[in-house]
Design a protein around this motif. Structure first.
Motif, PDB file in Angstrom:
ATOM      1  N   SER A 225       0.845  -1.206   0.000  1.00 53.53           N
ATOM      2  CA  SER A 225       0.000   0.000   0.000  1.00 53.53           C
ATOM      3  C   SER A 225       0.876   1.250   0.000  1.00 53.53           C
ATOM      4  CB  SER A 225      -0.904   0.002   1.240  1.00 53.53           C
ATOM      5  OG  SER A 225      -1.641   1.202   1.338  1.00 53.53           O
ATOM      6  N   HIS A 226       0.516   2.233  -0.827  1.00 52.38           N
ATOM      7  CA  HIS A 226       1.195   3.529  -0.768  1.00 52.38           C
ATOM      8  C   HIS A 226       0.202   4.644  -1.115  1.00 52.38           C
ATOM      9  CE1 HIS A 226       1.643   4.310  -5.120  1.00 52.38           C
ATOM     10  NE2 HIS A 226       1.983   3.041  -5.283  1.00 52.38           N
ATOM     11  N   VAL A 227       0.636   5.899  -0.926  1.00 51.53           N
ATOM     12  CA  VAL A 227      -0.308   7.015  -0.964  1.00 51.53           C
ATOM     13  C   VAL A 227      -0.175   7.903  -2.193  1.00 51.53           C
ATOM     14  CG1 VAL A 227      -0.376   7.068   1.558  1.00 51.53           C
ATOM     15  CG2 VAL A 227       1.179   8.608   0.362  1.00 51.53           C
ATOM     16  N   VAL A 228       0.796   7.629  -3.083  1.00 54.75           N
ATOM     17  CA  VAL A 228       1.009   8.527  -4.218  1.00 54.75           C
ATOM     18  C   VAL A 228       0.459   7.926  -5.499  1.00 54.75           C
ATOM     19  CG1 VAL A 228       3.013   9.616  -3.145  1.00 54.75           C
ATOM     20  CG2 VAL A 228       3.346   7.638  -4.648  1.00 54.75           C
ATOM     21  N   ALA A 229       0.550   8.710  -6.578  1.00 59.27           N
ATOM     22  CA  ALA A 229      -0.035   8.312  -7.860  1.00 59.27           C
ATOM     23  C   ALA A 229       0.836   7.272  -8.570  1.00 59.27           C
ATOM     24  CB  ALA A 229      -0.222   9.540  -8.745  1.00 59.27           C
ATOM     25  N   GLU A 230       0.282   6.765  -9.693  1.00 59.32           N
ATOM     26  CA  GLU A 230       0.979   5.717 -10.436  1.00 59.32           C
ATOM     27  C   GLU A 230       2.223   6.229 -11.165  1.00 59.32           C
ATOM     28  OE1 GLU A 230      -2.247   6.184 -10.369  1.00 59.32           O
ATOM     29  OE2 GLU A 230      -3.374   4.308 -10.402  1.00 59.32           O
ATOM     30  N   ASN A 231       2.204   7.465 -11.644  1.00 56.60           N
ATOM     31  CA  ASN A 231       3.335   8.001 -12.413  1.00 56.60           C
ATOM     32  C   ASN A 231       4.349   8.677 -11.492  1.00 56.60           C
ATOM     33  OD1 ASN A 231       1.306   9.905 -11.947  1.00 56.60           O
ATOM     34  ND2 ASN A 231       1.968  11.203 -13.645  1.00 56.60           N
ATOM     35  N   THR A 232       4.818   7.923 -10.491  1.00 58.54           N
ATOM     36  CA  THR A 232       5.796   8.403  -9.521  1.00 58.54           C
ATOM     37  C   THR A 232       6.892   7.349  -9.352  1.00 58.54           C
ATOM     38  OG1 THR A 232       4.475   7.454  -7.728  1.00 58.54           O
ATOM     39  CG2 THR A 232       4.134   9.807  -8.223  1.00 58.54           C
ATOM     40  N   PRO A 233       8.077   7.749  -8.860  1.00 57.42           N
ATOM     41  CA  PRO A 233       9.145   6.767  -8.646  1.00 57.42           C
ATOM     42  C   PRO A 233       8.721   5.637  -7.716  1.00 57.42           C
ATOM     43  CG  PRO A 233      10.016   9.000  -8.490  1.00 57.42           C
ATOM     44  CD  PRO A 233       8.524   9.125  -8.579  1.00 57.42           C
ATOM     45  N   LYS A 234       7.967   5.967  -6.688  1.00 54.75           N
ATOM     46  CA  LYS A 234       7.554   4.941  -5.726  1.00 54.75           C
ATOM     47  C   LYS A 234       6.715   3.857  -6.397  1.00 54.75           C
ATOM     48  CE  LYS A 234       5.902   6.314  -1.715  1.00 54.75           C
ATOM     49  NZ  LYS A 234       5.002   6.729  -0.600  1.00 54.75           N
ATOM     50  N   HIS A 235       5.752   4.254  -7.193  1.00 55.06           N
ATOM     51  CA  HIS A 235       4.885   3.251  -7.827  1.00 55.06           C
ATOM     52  C   HIS A 235       5.660   2.445  -8.863  1.00 55.06           C
ATOM     53  CE1 HIS A 235       1.027   1.446  -8.793  1.00 55.06           C
ATOM     54  NE2 HIS A 235       1.319   1.585 -10.070  1.00 55.06           N
ATOM     55  N   GLN A 236       6.581   3.088  -9.583  1.00 49.55           N
ATOM     56  CA  GLN A 236       7.377   2.348 -10.553  1.00 49.55           C
ATOM     57  C   GLN A 236       8.251   1.305  -9.857  1.00 49.55           C
ATOM     58  OE1 GLN A 236       6.705   2.683 -13.846  1.00 49.55           O
ATOM     59  NE2 GLN A 236       5.147   4.046 -12.997  1.00 49.55           N
ATOM     60  N   GLY A 237       8.770   1.650  -8.696  1.00 48.97           N
ATOM     61  CA  GLY A 237       9.535   0.684  -7.923  1.00 48.97           C
ATOM     62  C   GLY A 237       8.670  -0.469  -7.445  1.00 48.97           C
ATOM     63  N   ALA A 238       7.455  -0.148  -6.993  1.00 48.43           N
ATOM     64  CA  ALA A 238       6.535  -1.190  -6.537  1.00 48.43           C
ATOM     65  C   ALA A 238       6.171  -2.134  -7.673  1.00 48.43           C
ATOM     66  CB  ALA A 238       5.280  -0.544  -5.944  1.00 48.43           C
ATOM     67  N   LEU A 239       5.961  -1.589  -8.875  1.00 51.04           N
ATOM     68  CA  LEU A 239       5.639  -2.431 -10.028  1.00 51.04           C
ATOM     69  C   LEU A 239       6.799  -3.357 -10.379  1.00 51.04           C
ATOM     70  CD1 LEU A 239       3.798  -0.008 -12.500  1.00 51.04           C
ATOM     71  CD2 LEU A 239       2.808  -1.924 -11.235  1.00 51.04           C
ATOM     72  N   ALA A 240       8.019  -2.830 -10.326  1.00 51.02           N
ATOM     73  CA  ALA A 240       9.189  -3.661 -10.628  1.00 51.02           C
ATOM     74  C   ALA A 240       9.326  -4.785  -9.611  1.00 51.02           C
ATOM     75  CB  ALA A 240      10.448  -2.796 -10.651  1.00 51.02           C
ATOM     76  N   MET A 241       9.064  -4.462  -8.359  1.00 53.82           N
ATOM     77  CA  MET A 241       9.107  -5.468  -7.299  1.00 53.82           C
ATOM     78  C   MET A 241       8.057  -6.555  -7.535  1.00 53.82           C
ATOM     79  SD  MET A 241       8.552  -4.664  -3.266  1.00 53.82           S
ATOM     80  CE  MET A 241       7.895  -5.916  -2.149  1.00 53.82           C
ATOM     81  N   LYS A 242       6.843  -6.143  -7.878  1.00 52.50           N
ATOM     82  CA  LYS A 242       5.748  -7.090  -8.160  1.00 52.50           C
ATOM     83  C   LYS A 242       6.112  -8.014  -9.322  1.00 52.50           C
ATOM     84  CE  LYS A 242       1.084  -6.953 -10.221  1.00 52.50           C
ATOM     85  NZ  LYS A 242       0.345  -7.909  -9.364  1.00 52.50           N
ATOM     86  N   GLU A 243       6.564  -7.428 -10.414  1.00 52.65           N
ATOM     87  CA  GLU A 243       6.869  -8.222 -11.609  1.00 52.65           C
ATOM     88  C   GLU A 243       7.971  -9.236 -11.345  1.00 52.65           C
ATOM     89  OE1 GLU A 243       7.741  -5.251 -14.474  1.00 52.65           O
ATOM     90  OE2 GLU A 243       5.666  -4.543 -14.612  1.00 52.65           O
ATOM     91  N   TYR A 244       8.988  -8.822 -10.601  1.00 52.96           N
ATOM     92  CA  TYR A 244      10.090  -9.733 -10.311  1.00 52.96           C
ATOM     93  C   TYR A 244       9.618 -10.900  -9.437  1.00 52.96           C
ATOM     94  CZ  TYR A 244      14.606 -11.530  -8.837  1.00 52.96           C
ATOM     95  OH  TYR A 244      15.675 -12.357  -8.606  1.00 52.96           O
ATOM     96  N   ILE A 245       8.922 -10.596  -8.353  1.00 54.67           N
ATOM     97  CA  ILE A 245       8.511 -11.643  -7.407  1.00 54.67           C
ATOM     98  C   ILE A 245       7.550 -12.622  -8.064  1.00 54.67           C
ATOM     99  CG2 ILE A 245       7.189 -12.056  -5.291  1.00 54.67           C
ATOM    100  CD1 ILE A 245       8.383  -9.443  -4.197  1.00 54.67           C
ATOM    101  N   GLU A 246       6.581 -12.108  -8.805  1.00 53.55           N
ATOM    102  CA  GLU A 246       5.606 -13.004  -9.433  1.00 53.55           C
ATOM    103  C   GLU A 246       6.257 -13.872 -10.500  1.00 53.55           C
ATOM    104  OE1 GLU A 246       1.517 -10.430  -8.669  1.00 53.55           O
ATOM    105  OE2 GLU A 246       2.389 -10.484 -10.679  1.00 53.55           O
ATOM    106  N   SER A 247       7.199 -13.309 -11.249  1.00 51.89           N
ATOM    107  CA  SER A 247       7.877 -14.072 -12.288  1.00 51.89           C
ATOM    108  C   SER A 247       8.783 -15.141 -11.698  1.00 51.89           C
ATOM    109  CB  SER A 247       8.694 -13.137 -13.177  1.00 51.89           C
ATOM    110  OG  SER A 247       9.474 -13.850 -14.108  1.00 51.89           O
ATOM    111  N   GLU A 248       9.606 -14.763 -10.717  1.00 54.52           N
ATOM    112  CA  GLU A 248      10.578 -15.693 -10.151  1.00 54.52           C
ATOM    113  C   GLU A 248       9.928 -16.787  -9.304  1.00 54.52           C
ATOM    114  OE1 GLU A 248      13.940 -15.824 -10.741  1.00 54.52           O
ATOM    115  OE2 GLU A 248      13.381 -14.383 -12.313  1.00 54.52           O
ATOM    116  N   SER A 249       8.717 -16.533  -8.823  1.00 55.16           N
ATOM    117  CA  SER A 249       8.017 -17.547  -8.020  1.00 55.16           C
ATOM    118  C   SER A 249       7.075 -18.383  -8.873  1.00 55.16           C
ATOM    119  CB  SER A 249       7.228 -16.872  -6.890  1.00 55.16           C
ATOM    120  OG  SER A 249       6.148 -16.105  -7.414  1.00 55.16           O
ATOM    121  N   ASP A 250       7.095 -18.163 -10.187  1.00 50.51           N
ATOM    122  CA  ASP A 250       6.174 -18.868 -11.099  1.00 50.51           C
ATOM    123  C   ASP A 250       4.721 -18.686 -10.687  1.00 50.51           C
ATOM    124  OD1 ASP A 250       8.209 -19.862 -12.773  1.00 50.51           O
ATOM    125  OD2 ASP A 250       8.561 -21.558 -11.426  1.00 50.51           O
ATOM    126  N   GLY A 251       4.411 -17.502 -10.208  1.00 54.16           N
ATOM    127  CA  GLY A 251       3.036 -17.174  -9.860  1.00 54.16           C
ATOM    128  C   GLY A 251       2.590 -17.659  -8.495  1.00 54.16           C
TER     129      GLY A 251
END
Length: 348
Positions: A49-75
């Protein structure tokens, strides 16, 4: 006797089935870290959970974290991201992290000054000139010590995510000297040092949740606010403000925090993937911070809704001199050792 034997058989059977069901359930999808035996990747649903918009460094970092974890764990691990205070806001995200209702948050570090006054470091006036200097401090021994200071609450700080230097917007007048702050009220993230900064320049300050700030500015609850270019642009504060002064006087720096029960409940295979995901998110958030702020300033210029004041080196020095007493005021509370580490990171 037959009834007794039959009853005993039924009770034994039910207890056996219940035990089997419990064992099967402990390996299910949870965010609390249950089922941490063995080397298999656990099935988890992780909330961020975070409080800022999608087009911010924080959200881009969160998306990268999500994509990595979901990919490396095979879902097997699902990461749900909730931006824009859509799950929890400034006022309740920490309590919900401590309660393990959410597993990751990335708040402004100055939100924690009530827990530990050393989190005031980003608010120290003109301490860091850029992201690299701030990162050097938080990656260093003293910064890591501060990030780890909330474990008694069941919260662990993992890594600093920069957002950048803050700049002033307001509705009252152009600001190019400390005297121009006189009599105005500004929204800040809260904390003793930020309050003292505005008090030193004759202004008031008020802590308002970030998700409510646009409305507060529009309705005149406060005349102005301080924020990074990316936050000003993404939240369109220039729609409800007339003047912006490029200051870089204090910073917005985030850190990614997790719940210790969740973190310690993962087995090694699972934690390795999640930690690597945090590292990937940190890398992207740090890369995006500077470029997104530069793009945001250009967008603000193009929209043309605010008068932009760019201070000269001489004008900046006047602000530095006016705010220098802040350091003496808070040295005992924050710590001379923290000052020393920050100045070393800043090359001072």
């Amino acid at each position: 006797m037959k009834r007794f034997v039959l009853s005993l058989f039924l009770v034994t059977t039910l207890l056996f089935l219940a035990a089997c069901g419990s064992d099967e359930g402990s390996g299910g999808s949870t965010a609390s870290g249950d089922g941490n035996g063995g080397d298999d990747i656990q099935e988890l649903t992780i909330k961020f959970s975070h409080v800022v918009a999608e087009n911010t460094p924080k959200h881009q970092g969160a998306l990268a974290m999500k994509e990595y974890i979901e990919s490396e764990s095979d879902g097997k691990i699902e990461v749900e991201i909730y931006p824009n205070s859509s799950l929890f806001g400034d006022q309740d995200e920490y309590q919900n992290l401590a309660a393990n209702n959410v597993q990751f948050i990335a708040p402004d570090l100055t939100k924690f000054v009530g827990n530990n006054p050393q989190f005031n470091v980003p608010a120290l006036p003109f301490m860091f000139d850029n992201d690299e200097e701030a990162i050097a401090f938080w990656d260093g021994e003293k910064g890591q010590e501060i990030l780890g200071s909330l474990q008694d609450d069941g919260v662990l700080g993992l890594s600093m995510w920069p957002n950048g230097g803050k700049h002033i917007t307001n509705n009252a007048r152009p600001i190019d000297s400390p005297d121009d702050f006189e009599g105005l009220k500004f929204r800040t993230q809260g904390g003793q040092v930020l309050e003292s900064i505005y008090s030193a320049m004759g202004a008031g300050s008020e802590s308002i949740p970030f998700g409510e700030l646009y409305t507060a500015l529009d309705q005149g609850v406060v005349e102005g606010q301080e924020n990074t270019f990316s936050n000003i642009e993404s939240k369109k504060f220039d729609e409800v403000q007339e003047h912006m002064t490029i200051m870089n006087h204090t910073r917005v720096d985030y850190a990614i925090f997790t719940n210790t029960e969740f973190w310690e409940g993962m087995n090694e295979a699972t934690k390795e993937i999640v930690q690597a995901g945090v590292d990937e998110g940190t890398k992207v958030a740090r890369e995006e911070a500077m470029s997104l702020n530069e793009q945001a300033l250009e967008t603000i210029r193009e929209r043309g809704l605010v008068d932009i004041i760019e201070l000269t080196d001489e004008q900046i020095q006047v602000f530095r001199d006016a705010l220098e007493p802040i350091y003496d005021e808070y040295e005992d509370e924050i710590g001379a050792d923290v000052y020393e580490a920050a100045r070393e990171a800043a090359g001072q």
